[in-house]
Design a protein around this motif. Sequence first.
Motif, PDB file in Angstrom:
ATOM      1  N   GLY A 273       0.790  -1.227   0.000  1.00  0.00           N
ATOM      2  CA  GLY A 273       0.000   0.000   0.000  1.00  0.00           C
ATOM      3  C   GLY A 273       0.821   1.275   0.000  1.00  0.00           C
ATOM      4  O   GLY A 273       0.283   2.365   0.219  1.00  0.00           O
ATOM      5  N   ARG A 274       2.124   1.163  -0.225  1.00  0.00           N
ATOM      6  CA  ARG A 274       2.975   2.351  -0.186  1.00  0.00           C
ATOM      7  C   ARG A 274       2.771   3.231  -1.411  1.00  0.00           C
ATOM      8  O   ARG A 274       2.364   2.758  -2.470  1.00  0.00           O
ATOM      9  CB  ARG A 274       4.444   1.933  -0.027  1.00  0.00           C
ATOM     10  CG  ARG A 274       4.691   1.340   1.357  1.00  0.00           C
ATOM     11  CD  ARG A 274       6.078   0.805   1.562  1.00  0.00           C
ATOM     12  NE  ARG A 274       6.157   0.139   2.866  1.00  0.00           N
ATOM     13  CZ  ARG A 274       7.142  -0.632   3.255  1.00  0.00           C
ATOM     14  NH1 ARG A 274       8.174  -0.867   2.443  1.00  0.00           N
ATOM     15  NH2 ARG A 274       7.121  -1.197   4.453  1.00  0.00           N
ATOM     16  N   TRP A 275       3.090   4.500  -1.232  1.00  0.00           N
ATOM     17  CA  TRP A 275       2.830   5.489  -2.279  1.00  0.00           C
ATOM     18  C   TRP A 275       3.949   5.481  -3.317  1.00  0.00           C
ATOM     19  O   TRP A 275       5.122   5.437  -2.970  1.00  0.00           O
ATOM     20  CB  TRP A 275       2.707   6.887  -1.666  1.00  0.00           C
ATOM     21  CG  TRP A 275       1.821   6.947  -0.462  1.00  0.00           C
ATOM     22  CD1 TRP A 275       2.202   7.133   0.831  1.00  0.00           C
ATOM     23  CD2 TRP A 275       0.401   6.806  -0.438  1.00  0.00           C
ATOM     24  NE1 TRP A 275       1.118   7.102   1.669  1.00  0.00           N
ATOM     25  CE2 TRP A 275      -0.010   6.909   0.914  1.00  0.00           C
ATOM     26  CE3 TRP A 275      -0.571   6.604  -1.424  1.00  0.00           C
ATOM     27  CZ2 TRP A 275      -1.338   6.828   1.304  1.00  0.00           C
ATOM     28  CZ3 TRP A 275      -1.894   6.508  -1.043  1.00  0.00           C
ATOM     29  CH2 TRP A 275      -2.267   6.621   0.301  1.00  0.00           C
ATOM     30  N   ILE A 276       3.571   5.512  -4.599  1.00  0.00           N
ATOM     31  CA  ILE A 276       4.551   5.564  -5.677  1.00  0.00           C
ATOM     32  C   ILE A 276       4.776   7.031  -6.047  1.00  0.00           C
ATOM     33  O   ILE A 276       3.838   7.712  -6.488  1.00  0.00           O
ATOM     34  CB  ILE A 276       4.077   4.790  -6.915  1.00  0.00           C
ATOM     35  CG1 ILE A 276       3.748   3.345  -6.529  1.00  0.00           C
ATOM     36  CG2 ILE A 276       5.131   4.835  -8.015  1.00  0.00           C
ATOM     37  CD1 ILE A 276       4.917   2.591  -5.922  1.00  0.00           C
ATOM     38  N   PRO A 277       5.973   7.569  -5.856  1.00  0.00           N
ATOM     39  CA  PRO A 277       6.226   8.983  -6.164  1.00  0.00           C
ATOM     40  C   PRO A 277       6.064   9.256  -7.651  1.00  0.00           C
ATOM     41  O   PRO A 277       6.394   8.422  -8.498  1.00  0.00           O
ATOM     42  CB  PRO A 277       7.669   9.198  -5.710  1.00  0.00           C
ATOM     43  CG  PRO A 277       8.284   7.847  -5.710  1.00  0.00           C
ATOM     44  CD  PRO A 277       7.192   6.879  -5.375  1.00  0.00           C
ATOM     45  N   GLN A 278       5.555  10.429  -7.990  1.00  0.00           N
ATOM     46  CA  GLN A 278       5.368  10.825  -9.385  1.00  0.00           C
ATOM     47  C   GLN A 278       6.647  11.424  -9.963  1.00  0.00           C
ATOM     48  O   GLN A 278       6.611  12.361 -10.759  1.00  0.00           O
ATOM     49  CB  GLN A 278       4.208  11.824  -9.481  1.00  0.00           C
ATOM     50  CG  GLN A 278       2.889  11.293  -8.954  1.00  0.00           C
ATOM     51  CD  GLN A 278       2.464  10.006  -9.651  1.00  0.00           C
ATOM     52  OE1 GLN A 278       2.337   9.977 -10.864  1.00  0.00           O
ATOM     53  NE2 GLN A 278       2.254   8.949  -8.883  1.00  0.00           N
ATOM     54  N   LEU A 279       7.763  10.888  -9.538  1.00  0.00           N
ATOM     55  CA  LEU A 279       9.081  11.312 -10.019  1.00  0.00           C
ATOM     56  C   LEU A 279       9.891  10.055 -10.342  1.00  0.00           C
ATOM     57  O   LEU A 279      10.572   9.508  -9.476  1.00  0.00           O
ATOM     58  CB  LEU A 279       9.818  12.143  -8.958  1.00  0.00           C
ATOM     59  CG  LEU A 279       9.291  13.539  -8.641  1.00  0.00           C
ATOM     60  CD1 LEU A 279      10.083  14.151  -7.499  1.00  0.00           C
ATOM     61  CD2 LEU A 279       9.370  14.433  -9.872  1.00  0.00           C
ATOM     62  N   PRO A 280       9.812   9.543 -11.570  1.00  0.00           N
ATOM     63  CA  PRO A 280      10.564   8.329 -11.907  1.00  0.00           C
ATOM     64  C   PRO A 280      12.054   8.445 -11.607  1.00  0.00           C
ATOM     65  O   PRO A 280      12.684   7.474 -11.193  1.00  0.00           O
ATOM     66  CB  PRO A 280      10.305   8.179 -13.409  1.00  0.00           C
ATOM     67  CG  PRO A 280       8.993   8.863 -13.642  1.00  0.00           C
ATOM     68  CD  PRO A 280       8.984  10.020 -12.692  1.00  0.00           C
ATOM     69  N   ALA A 281      12.620   9.644 -11.800  1.00  0.00           N
ATOM     70  CA  ALA A 281      14.052   9.823 -11.542  1.00  0.00           C
ATOM     71  C   ALA A 281      14.383   9.587 -10.072  1.00  0.00           C
ATOM     72  O   ALA A 281      15.466   9.085  -9.744  1.00  0.00           O
ATOM     73  CB  ALA A 281      14.498  11.217 -11.960  1.00  0.00           C
ATOM     74  N   LEU A 282      13.464   9.936  -9.171  1.00  0.00           N
ATOM     75  CA  LEU A 282      13.716   9.722  -7.754  1.00  0.00           C
ATOM     76  C   LEU A 282      13.707   8.235  -7.419  1.00  0.00           C
ATOM     77  O   LEU A 282      14.495   7.763  -6.598  1.00  0.00           O
ATOM     78  CB  LEU A 282      12.674  10.447  -6.902  1.00  0.00           C
ATOM     79  CG  LEU A 282      12.952  10.331  -5.399  1.00  0.00           C
ATOM     80  CD1 LEU A 282      12.978  11.694  -4.738  1.00  0.00           C
ATOM     81  CD2 LEU A 282      11.926   9.437  -4.730  1.00  0.00           C
ATOM     82  N   ILE A 283      12.830   7.468  -8.071  1.00  0.00           N
ATOM     83  CA  ILE A 283      12.807   6.022  -7.857  1.00  0.00           C
ATOM     84  C   ILE A 283      14.133   5.412  -8.296  1.00  0.00           C
ATOM     85  O   ILE A 283      14.728   4.588  -7.592  1.00  0.00           O
ATOM     86  CB  ILE A 283      11.629   5.389  -8.617  1.00  0.00           C
ATOM     87  CG1 ILE A 283      10.302   5.916  -8.069  1.00  0.00           C
ATOM     88  CG2 ILE A 283      11.682   3.864  -8.511  1.00  0.00           C
ATOM     89  CD1 ILE A 283       9.088   5.443  -8.835  1.00  0.00           C
TER      90      ILE A 283
END
Length: 468
Positions: A273-283
């Motif tokens: 249930g964790r949030w996926i950041p809307q910044l692919p570069a940060l992932i």
Amino acid sequence: MPDENRLQRISRESNKAEVHGAWERFVRGEDDVHGVRPEVAISWQRSRDQYHIDPFLTEVPGAPDSQAGYSLDQDVVFAELGFCAAAMANGVADAGGVVTIADAGGRILTSWGDRYTRSVANAGGLAPWFSWSESAVGTNSMGTALVACRAVMIRQTEHWAQAFHDWSCAAVAVRDVVSKEPVAVLNISVWRSELPSTTRQWLERAGVRAQSSLRWRAHDSGAELLAVYTHARGRSRQPLAAVDTAGAVVIADERASVILGVPSNTPALDAVGRWIPQLPALIHAARFATTRARTDNGWTGSTQIFTQLADEPSSVEFRPVFCRGELIGHLISFGAVAGEQFPQAEAGGVLLGQPPRRIVALRAENRMVMLQASEVTVAEADGSGVWLHTDNGRLQAAVSGLDKLEADLAGTGSFLRVHRQYLVNLSRVREVERREKGELVLVMDDPTNTMVPVSRRNVRPVRDALSI
């Protein structure tokens, strides 16, 4: 009943002959795989064209020493699978079979079975310290399960190497609930006979039991990350968030939540249930930080990424968080700089000096939507218009044609024209379905699992791009 069993036996022999004929053609370099199950045909493709495995190899290679070294999660999984394997051993031995457990690299760690079957299995390489990854021996249940999302059954002539055509095998991989990477694989093999039809279900239940322990450990790690974040928040003047080892957000403050595009001050302890950041570069950067911190527990680092709030890249600091000696995630601070400075190119993200590519879509009432390329799974031509399948539904693109959009996205490296009507984001392909006449259909990872046909002329480019 005897007649029914005889008919089933004839059907199995006929199917075995059909698959063997397809195997012979495929080994010769033809692509005709009529009668072969899609997951097997795709594995054959990898074995032949990507790994270049000799289909006539006779010996299983030993596993490299670099695969040694276990984490606590691995130990938990190995113990759970050991109980399952020991419980199954007697039944398998009666059927002339062997049960094995292998690690994430396909290296067998231990095996169960009667003395005779184990001697046959050992002669065939089904013994500790031999490697059964696809890259080592081609299509087989253990190696193929490690790259699949479910239990895999490989029947005799479906094996890539002819030396294993006397074996029928089934395996399931247990995956880390955070990174989704395999941790271990449980396998059942029988010699010169068929596995029961219930084998797949039994393996999947065993995998679920083993993975439940990992879910509890991930929840505990989330709680630990929340505690570390809470302690650090009182001393931080920068936007602050805690992410797990795969870059998913466990908690973010008000300012960081705006940058990441996730809810603020809303803990997500469970891994699913964790949030996926809307910044692919940060992932990408978080995963790079995970790799570095696992090799150096004193490591900290920072990089720069583009966000939606500024035209210039922002600095991001990564501080690894450990619990009982295991890396569980990172505290990230926006605007801070510390430790090793690593470029986004090294982390697999967006190059510095190159702002993220945007796609403009149209919404009702003359409103434009600015989409990041990663938010679009499929672009579909409809006459002179283009419709975008996105995480937020179907939107009309501002460009007038699919050719123009394809040209605009050429520099991203993620989009491929798979059909005159479809442009696909390869990073969002979830499954590949192979149909009876060799056609490919891509299943995307958007909320509706959009299915996209691949035209015959584009099958080869798609295979090459997806390494299948």
